[in-house]
Scaffold this motif. Structure first.
Motif, PDB file in Angstrom:
ATOM      1  N   GLN A  78       8.210  -9.994  -0.881  1.00  0.00           N
ATOM      2  CA  GLN A  78       8.421  -8.753  -1.312  1.00  0.00           C
ATOM      3  C   GLN A  78       7.237  -8.111  -0.848  1.00  0.00           C
ATOM      4  O   GLN A  78       6.793  -7.194  -0.441  1.00  0.00           O
ATOM      5  CB  GLN A  78       8.527  -8.369  -2.696  1.00  0.00           C
ATOM      6  CG  GLN A  78       8.591  -7.324  -3.294  1.00  0.00           C
ATOM      7  CD  GLN A  78       8.917  -6.804  -4.431  1.00  0.00           C
ATOM      8  OE1 GLN A  78      10.178  -6.205  -4.830  1.00  0.00           O
ATOM      9  NE2 GLN A  78       8.933  -8.156  -5.491  1.00  0.00           N
ATOM     10  N   LEU A  79       6.061  -8.791  -1.320  1.00  0.00           N
ATOM     11  CA  LEU A  79       4.730  -8.333  -1.080  1.00  0.00           C
ATOM     12  C   LEU A  79       4.687  -7.725   0.413  1.00  0.00           C
ATOM     13  O   LEU A  79       3.583  -7.098   0.552  1.00  0.00           O
ATOM     14  CB  LEU A  79       3.962  -9.057  -1.402  1.00  0.00           C
ATOM     15  CG  LEU A  79       3.313  -9.276  -3.095  1.00  0.00           C
ATOM     16  CD1 LEU A  79       2.950 -10.241  -3.947  1.00  0.00           C
ATOM     17  CD2 LEU A  79       3.188  -7.869  -3.848  1.00  0.00           C
ATOM     18  N   SER A  80       4.723  -8.562   1.396  1.00  0.00           N
ATOM     19  CA  SER A  80       4.731  -8.938   2.529  1.00  0.00           C
ATOM     20  C   SER A  80       5.232  -7.149   2.638  1.00  0.00           C
ATOM     21  O   SER A  80       4.914  -6.816   4.393  1.00  0.00           O
ATOM     22  CB  SER A  80       5.617  -9.776   3.535  1.00  0.00           C
ATOM     23  OG  SER A  80       4.418 -11.083   3.029  1.00  0.00           O
ATOM     24  N   LEU A  81       6.964  -7.304   2.687  1.00  0.00           N
ATOM     25  CA  LEU A  81       7.607  -6.014   3.160  1.00  0.00           C
ATOM     26  C   LEU A  81       6.622  -4.592   2.457  1.00  0.00           C
ATOM     27  O   LEU A  81       6.441  -4.224   3.143  1.00  0.00           O
ATOM     28  CB  LEU A  81       8.671  -6.341   2.621  1.00  0.00           C
ATOM     29  CG  LEU A  81       9.608  -5.126   3.016  1.00  0.00           C
ATOM     30  CD1 LEU A  81       9.690  -4.804   3.853  1.00  0.00           C
ATOM     31  CD2 LEU A  81      10.818  -5.335   2.480  1.00  0.00           C
ATOM     32  N   ILE A  82       6.116  -4.837   1.112  1.00  0.00           N
ATOM     33  CA  ILE A  82       5.368  -4.040   0.421  1.00  0.00           C
ATOM     34  C   ILE A  82       3.632  -3.343   1.177  1.00  0.00           C
ATOM     35  O   ILE A  82       3.826  -2.630   1.456  1.00  0.00           O
ATOM     36  CB  ILE A  82       4.945  -3.842  -0.783  1.00  0.00           C
ATOM     37  CG1 ILE A  82       6.364  -4.106  -1.802  1.00  0.00           C
ATOM     38  CG2 ILE A  82       4.004  -3.087  -1.354  1.00  0.00           C
ATOM     39  CD1 ILE A  82       6.584  -4.042  -2.404  1.00  0.00           C
ATOM     40  N   GLN A  83       3.635  -4.269   2.452  1.00  0.00           N
ATOM     41  CA  GLN A  83       2.289  -4.318   2.980  1.00  0.00           C
ATOM     42  C   GLN A  83       2.730  -3.468   3.876  1.00  0.00           C
ATOM     43  O   GLN A  83       2.091  -2.134   3.975  1.00  0.00           O
ATOM     44  CB  GLN A  83       1.882  -5.912   3.060  1.00  0.00           C
ATOM     45  CG  GLN A  83       0.437  -5.706   4.298  1.00  0.00           C
ATOM     46  CD  GLN A  83      -0.270  -6.758   4.276  1.00  0.00           C
ATOM     47  OE1 GLN A  83      -0.794  -6.843   3.967  1.00  0.00           O
ATOM     48  NE2 GLN A  83       0.535  -7.028   5.042  1.00  0.00           N
ATOM     49  N   GLU A  84       3.304  -3.512   5.186  1.00  0.00           N
ATOM     50  CA  GLU A  84       3.534  -2.901   6.158  1.00  0.00           C
ATOM     51  C   GLU A  84       4.171  -1.748   5.490  1.00  0.00           C
ATOM     52  O   GLU A  84       3.903  -0.599   6.550  1.00  0.00           O
ATOM     53  CB  GLU A  84       5.389  -3.686   6.410  1.00  0.00           C
ATOM     54  CG  GLU A  84       5.213  -3.391   7.971  1.00  0.00           C
ATOM     55  CD  GLU A  84       4.305  -2.962   8.833  1.00  0.00           C
ATOM     56  OE1 GLU A  84       4.076  -2.560   9.982  1.00  0.00           O
ATOM     57  OE2 GLU A  84       3.181  -4.155   8.753  1.00  0.00           O
ATOM     58  N   ALA A  85       5.265  -1.545   4.193  1.00  0.00           N
ATOM     59  CA  ALA A  85       5.493  -0.094   4.170  1.00  0.00           C
ATOM     60  C   ALA A  85       4.317   0.905   4.029  1.00  0.00           C
ATOM     61  O   ALA A  85       4.276   2.195   4.226  1.00  0.00           O
ATOM     62  CB  ALA A  85       6.082  -0.122   2.892  1.00  0.00           C
ATOM     63  N   GLY A 106      -0.216   7.273   8.550  1.00  0.00           N
ATOM     64  CA  GLY A 106       0.698   9.096   9.114  1.00  0.00           C
ATOM     65  C   GLY A 106       1.631   7.794  10.447  1.00  0.00           C
ATOM     66  O   GLY A 106       2.341   8.711  10.785  1.00  0.00           O
ATOM     67  N   ILE A 107       2.389   7.064  10.562  1.00  0.00           N
ATOM     68  CA  ILE A 107       3.330   6.467  11.452  1.00  0.00           C
ATOM     69  C   ILE A 107       5.195   7.004  10.645  1.00  0.00           C
ATOM     70  O   ILE A 107       6.105   7.456  11.768  1.00  0.00           O
ATOM     71  CB  ILE A 107       3.734   4.921  11.522  1.00  0.00           C
ATOM     72  CG1 ILE A 107       2.215   4.713  12.186  1.00  0.00           C
ATOM     73  CG2 ILE A 107       5.126   4.804  12.132  1.00  0.00           C
ATOM     74  CD1 ILE A 107       2.023   3.376  11.798  1.00  0.00           C
ATOM     75  N   CYS A 108       5.114   6.973   9.810  1.00  0.00           N
ATOM     76  CA  CYS A 108       5.965   7.404   9.281  1.00  0.00           C
ATOM     77  C   CYS A 108       6.116   7.906   7.685  1.00  0.00           C
ATOM     78  O   CYS A 108       4.814   7.583   7.101  1.00  0.00           O
ATOM     79  CB  CYS A 108       6.975   6.862   8.967  1.00  0.00           C
ATOM     80  SG  CYS A 108       7.370   5.704   8.357  1.00  0.00           S
ATOM     81  N   ASN A 109       6.369   8.626   6.925  1.00  0.00           N
ATOM     82  CA  ASN A 109       6.679   8.745   5.580  1.00  0.00           C
ATOM     83  C   ASN A 109       7.306   8.156   4.835  1.00  0.00           C
ATOM     84  O   ASN A 109       8.067   7.411   5.117  1.00  0.00           O
ATOM     85  CB  ASN A 109       7.326  11.159   5.310  1.00  0.00           C
ATOM     86  CG  ASN A 109       8.043  11.143   5.629  1.00  0.00           C
ATOM     87  OD1 ASN A 109       9.227  10.295   5.423  1.00  0.00           O
ATOM     88  ND2 ASN A 109       9.202  12.193   5.488  1.00  0.00           N
TER      89      ASN A 109
END
Length: 313
Positions: free
Chosen positions: A196-203, A210-213
């Motif tokens: 989960q933390l790996s995914l949150i870091q990328e999010a 500024g790649i997406c909102n």
């Protein structure tokens, strides 16, 4: 012979504690809910009742099970009363090392040597929590749930210094009451939170740069990955992306290694302005719902997805 479990003690009646209480009580166990004298203790049985009524409304349990389960719930501010003759103890205190170290010393002094004591800790290591325990520290384990455990059954059992017999015993116990346990070695965050933390870091990185909102990140998960991840995890995705898992790992190796080594960015810090951006950016996702309404909607969707998964077996 497998141990018979009749009574459990839940130590701490907050968000995780009351939810564990629901799991135990609805599965026929006499459930002792311990907390110091406080509004948290005073309200725990009502919160458990609301959770059970929700399960009944969603078709997870029968209406009669609400009162039957509540009849098995006992609240107390006496630690000795809670753990006396308990067959298992689930600690659910704040994620604070000195606090947990202190309560584990007390629990191991009160509970018989063969009674396993599981911590709901999500980041701390049980070897640190039980460092001061003298009375059979080998029965001290991590029993980390997914929040809330009465809705999401996945949990992790760990303890590098714990006896394998105890870990296997609690694994079997948790399976018998409908949880979905795994065993793993001690590591910061254990399994689910590391993923989960790996995914949150990328999010965070995608929004920070500024790649997406925020809404785009949410949609990528809820309308994309989440739909298949409810049934197949990352290894299952690779199995189905190709002829089989082996071919998937071989075919996409260069693509993945390039990302891991060249593209993946680290979020070392973020400021108040970024927090404000995230909060304002998340508002459209809630579609006008209050925090409480959004929580109820989440619980309903999780419960219905779980029922769908069980019906599809």
């Amino acid at each position: 012979m497998k141990k018979t479990f009749k009574k459990v003690a839940v130590i701490g009646c907050g968000f995780i504690g009351y939810s564990w209480g629901v799991v135990f009580a609805r599965n026929g166990l006499e459930t002792y809910m311990y907390n110091r004298k406080s509004p948290t203790l005073d309200s725990v049985k009502e919160r458990m009742k609301q959770a059970l009524e929700f399960l009944a409304a969603e078709g997870m349990i029968e209406e009669k099970e609400v009162e039957e389960s509540l009849a098995r719930v006992h609240t107390t501010d006496s630690l000795e009363e809670a753990v006396s003759s308990a067959d298992y103890i689930q600690e659910c205190m704040w994620e604070d090392l000195p606090l947990k170290q202190d309560i584990f010393v007390k629990l191991t002094e009160l509970a018989p040597a063969g009674v396993a004591i599981g911590s709901s800790c999500s980041g701390l290591k049980i070897s640190d929590i039980s460092a001061n325990v003298k009375n059979h520290p080998e029965r001290c384990i991590v029993a980390h749930p997914t929040n809330p455990p009465h809705l999401i059954p996945f949990m992790e059992i760990s303890g590098d210094n714990a006896s394998q017999e105890i870990k296997d015993q609690i694994f079997d116990f948790m399976e018998s009451i409908g949880q979905k346990p795994i065993q793993c070695k001690e590591v910061y965050g254990y399994v689910l939170n590391r993923i989960q933390l790996s995914l949150i870091q990328e999010a965070l990185y995608l929004v920070k740069e500024g790649i997406c909102n925020v809404e785009a990140v949410e949609r990528a998960l809820t309308d994309g990955l989440g739909l298949r991840w409810a049934f197949t995890g990352p290894y299952g995705v690779e199995e189905l992306n190709s002829a089989n898992l082996r071919e998937g790992l071989e075919k996409y190796k260069d693509y993945m290694i390039q990302f891991f080594t060249q593209e993946q960015q680290k979020v070392h810090d973020y400021d108040q302005a970024f927090i404000d951006e995230c909060v304002s950016g998340f508002a459209p996702v809630m579609e006008g719902k209050s925090h409480e309404e959004y929580l109820l909607w989440r619980d309903q969707m999780v419960t219905r997805a779980r029922l769908l998964k069980e019906a599809a077996k």
